[in-house]
Scaffold this motif. Sequence first.
Motif, PDB file in Angstrom:
ATOM      1  N   GLN A  69      69.063  59.059  83.360  1.00  0.00           N
ATOM      2  CA  GLN A  69      67.620  58.405  83.249  1.00  0.00           C
ATOM      3  C   GLN A  69      67.965  56.710  83.663  1.00  0.00           C
ATOM      4  O   GLN A  69      68.841  56.255  82.961  1.00  0.00           O
ATOM      5  CB  GLN A  69      66.917  58.415  82.219  1.00  0.00           C
ATOM      6  N   PRO A  70      67.528  56.276  84.781  1.00  0.00           N
ATOM      7  CA  PRO A  70      67.596  54.818  84.976  1.00  0.00           C
ATOM      8  C   PRO A  70      67.384  53.823  83.616  1.00  0.00           C
ATOM      9  O   PRO A  70      66.467  54.378  83.018  1.00  0.00           O
ATOM     10  CB  PRO A  70      66.536  54.417  85.991  1.00  0.00           C
ATOM     11  N   LYS A  71      68.221  52.884  83.609  1.00  0.00           N
ATOM     12  CA  LYS A  71      68.003  52.189  82.305  1.00  0.00           C
ATOM     13  C   LYS A  71      67.785  50.565  82.978  1.00  0.00           C
ATOM     14  O   LYS A  71      68.874  50.151  83.217  1.00  0.00           O
ATOM     15  CB  LYS A  71      69.145  52.354  81.390  1.00  0.00           C
ATOM     16  N   LYS A  75      73.679  48.291  83.855  1.00  0.00           N
ATOM     17  CA  LYS A  75      74.453  48.875  84.994  1.00  0.00           C
ATOM     18  C   LYS A  75      74.889  50.332  84.582  1.00  0.00           C
ATOM     19  O   LYS A  75      75.708  50.225  83.647  1.00  0.00           O
ATOM     20  CB  LYS A  75      75.321  47.786  85.433  1.00  0.00           C
ATOM     21  N   ARG A  76      74.993  51.126  85.276  1.00  0.00           N
ATOM     22  CA  ARG A  76      75.543  52.362  85.133  1.00  0.00           C
ATOM     23  C   ARG A  76      76.404  52.799  86.057  1.00  0.00           C
ATOM     24  O   ARG A  76      76.406  52.804  87.372  1.00  0.00           O
ATOM     25  CB  ARG A  76      74.357  53.620  84.964  1.00  0.00           C
ATOM     26  N   VAL A  83      79.977  58.602  82.025  1.00  0.00           N
ATOM     27  CA  VAL A  83      79.266  57.859  82.223  1.00  0.00           C
ATOM     28  C   VAL A  83      79.121  56.567  81.407  1.00  0.00           C
ATOM     29  O   VAL A  83      79.534  56.506  80.099  1.00  0.00           O
ATOM     30  CB  VAL A  83      77.826  58.654  81.966  1.00  0.00           C
ATOM     31  N   THR A  84      79.045  55.415  81.874  1.00  0.00           N
ATOM     32  CA  THR A  84      79.224  54.075  81.136  1.00  0.00           C
ATOM     33  C   THR A  84      77.842  53.186  81.563  1.00  0.00           C
ATOM     34  O   THR A  84      77.805  53.054  82.668  1.00  0.00           O
ATOM     35  CB  THR A  84      80.597  53.407  81.558  1.00  0.00           C
ATOM     36  N   TRP A  85      77.455  52.650  80.583  1.00  0.00           N
ATOM     37  CA  TRP A  85      76.371  51.714  80.774  1.00  0.00           C
ATOM     38  C   TRP A  85      76.845  50.229  80.260  1.00  0.00           C
ATOM     39  O   TRP A  85      77.451  50.177  79.128  1.00  0.00           O
ATOM     40  CB  TRP A  85      75.138  51.954  79.951  1.00  0.00           C
ATOM     41  N   SER A  86      76.681  49.291  80.931  1.00  0.00           N
ATOM     42  CA  SER A  86      76.979  47.939  80.489  1.00  0.00           C
ATOM     43  C   SER A  86      76.160  46.891  81.340  1.00  0.00           C
ATOM     44  O   SER A  86      75.205  47.197  81.916  1.00  0.00           O
ATOM     45  CB  SER A  86      78.691  47.722  81.174  1.00  0.00           C
ATOM     46  N   GLY A  87      76.325  45.797  80.872  1.00  0.00           N
ATOM     47  CA  GLY A  87      75.598  44.675  81.163  1.00  0.00           C
ATOM     48  C   GLY A  87      74.268  44.166  80.569  1.00  0.00           C
ATOM     49  O   GLY A  87      73.643  43.203  80.720  1.00  0.00           O
ATOM     50  N   GLY A  88      74.021  45.292  79.706  1.00  0.00           N
ATOM     51  CA  GLY A  88      72.833  44.993  78.779  1.00  0.00           C
ATOM     52  C   GLY A  88      73.403  44.538  77.371  1.00  0.00           C
ATOM     53  O   GLY A  88      74.416  44.380  77.020  1.00  0.00           O
ATOM     54  N   GLN A  89      72.355  44.627  76.379  1.00  0.00           N
ATOM     55  CA  GLN A  89      72.568  44.175  75.039  1.00  0.00           C
ATOM     56  C   GLN A  89      71.685  45.019  74.184  1.00  0.00           C
ATOM     57  O   GLN A  89      70.551  45.399  74.290  1.00  0.00           O
ATOM     58  CB  GLN A  89      72.329  42.655  74.677  1.00  0.00           C
ATOM     59  N   ASP A  96      69.061  51.415  70.623  1.00  0.00           N
ATOM     60  CA  ASP A  96      68.678  51.979  72.006  1.00  0.00           C
ATOM     61  C   ASP A  96      68.976  53.222  72.487  1.00  0.00           C
ATOM     62  O   ASP A  96      69.915  53.892  71.561  1.00  0.00           O
ATOM     63  CB  ASP A  96      69.112  51.004  73.007  1.00  0.00           C
ATOM     64  N   GLU A  97      68.338  54.041  73.540  1.00  0.00           N
ATOM     65  CA  GLU A  97      68.442  55.117  73.736  1.00  0.00           C
ATOM     66  C   GLU A  97      68.765  55.319  75.397  1.00  0.00           C
ATOM     67  O   GLU A  97      68.398  54.472  76.169  1.00  0.00           O
ATOM     68  CB  GLU A  97      67.617  56.221  73.359  1.00  0.00           C
TER      69      GLU A  97
END
Length: 199
Positions: A69-71, A75-76, A83-89, A96-97
């Motif tokens: 799902q887009p977050k 950045k995914r 799968v890695t998500w980065s750039g947020g906090q 967060d989910e």
Amino acid sequence: MKLRLALIAACTAALAAASAASAHVTLNPEKAPADSFTRFALRVPTEEDVPTVKVSVQRPAGLDEATCQPKAGWKRTESGRVVTWSGGQIGVGEFDEFGLSVHLPNTPGKVLVFPATQTYANGKVVHWIGALTSDEPAPHVMLEAAAGETTATTTTTASSRTTENEDDDHDGLALAFGIAGLAAGLLALGLTLVRRRRA
């Protein structure tokens, strides 16, 4: 007084343990029907005094039909099954989910493990890859039988119980009739003996 203090201390410790357990990185729901498309939420809480800035999760081998799902704000990137998500906090004291949708294999009773890592702003990396009873357990999901199979099993079990109850009722009735017949026979025998004595 001492007993009251001991109870308060025990309750405080229990609450702290429960809070620590609930703060793990988890995959929700933790149970799902086998051979189904299921949406999962990878729940990530920040337990340190600095924000979480990166999250990675690895799908089990064989789970190739998967989408993310887009977050917003993140950045995914994907590399193989990771799968890695980065750039947020994720702020201190917050969670967060991250949404995933996967097709689960048809293997009821199997536990699928999704190893994950959580990176903090200070560079600390927590590896959520341990056993289910460890301090840093890997997110996981238990595969359950499909609803139809469960219903069929339940129906069969209920039918068997009904049959057993009916058999018990029949046995009970037969026993009751047998006792009544025996009582009638004894009564007839008693009357006969009384008549003979009078005669």
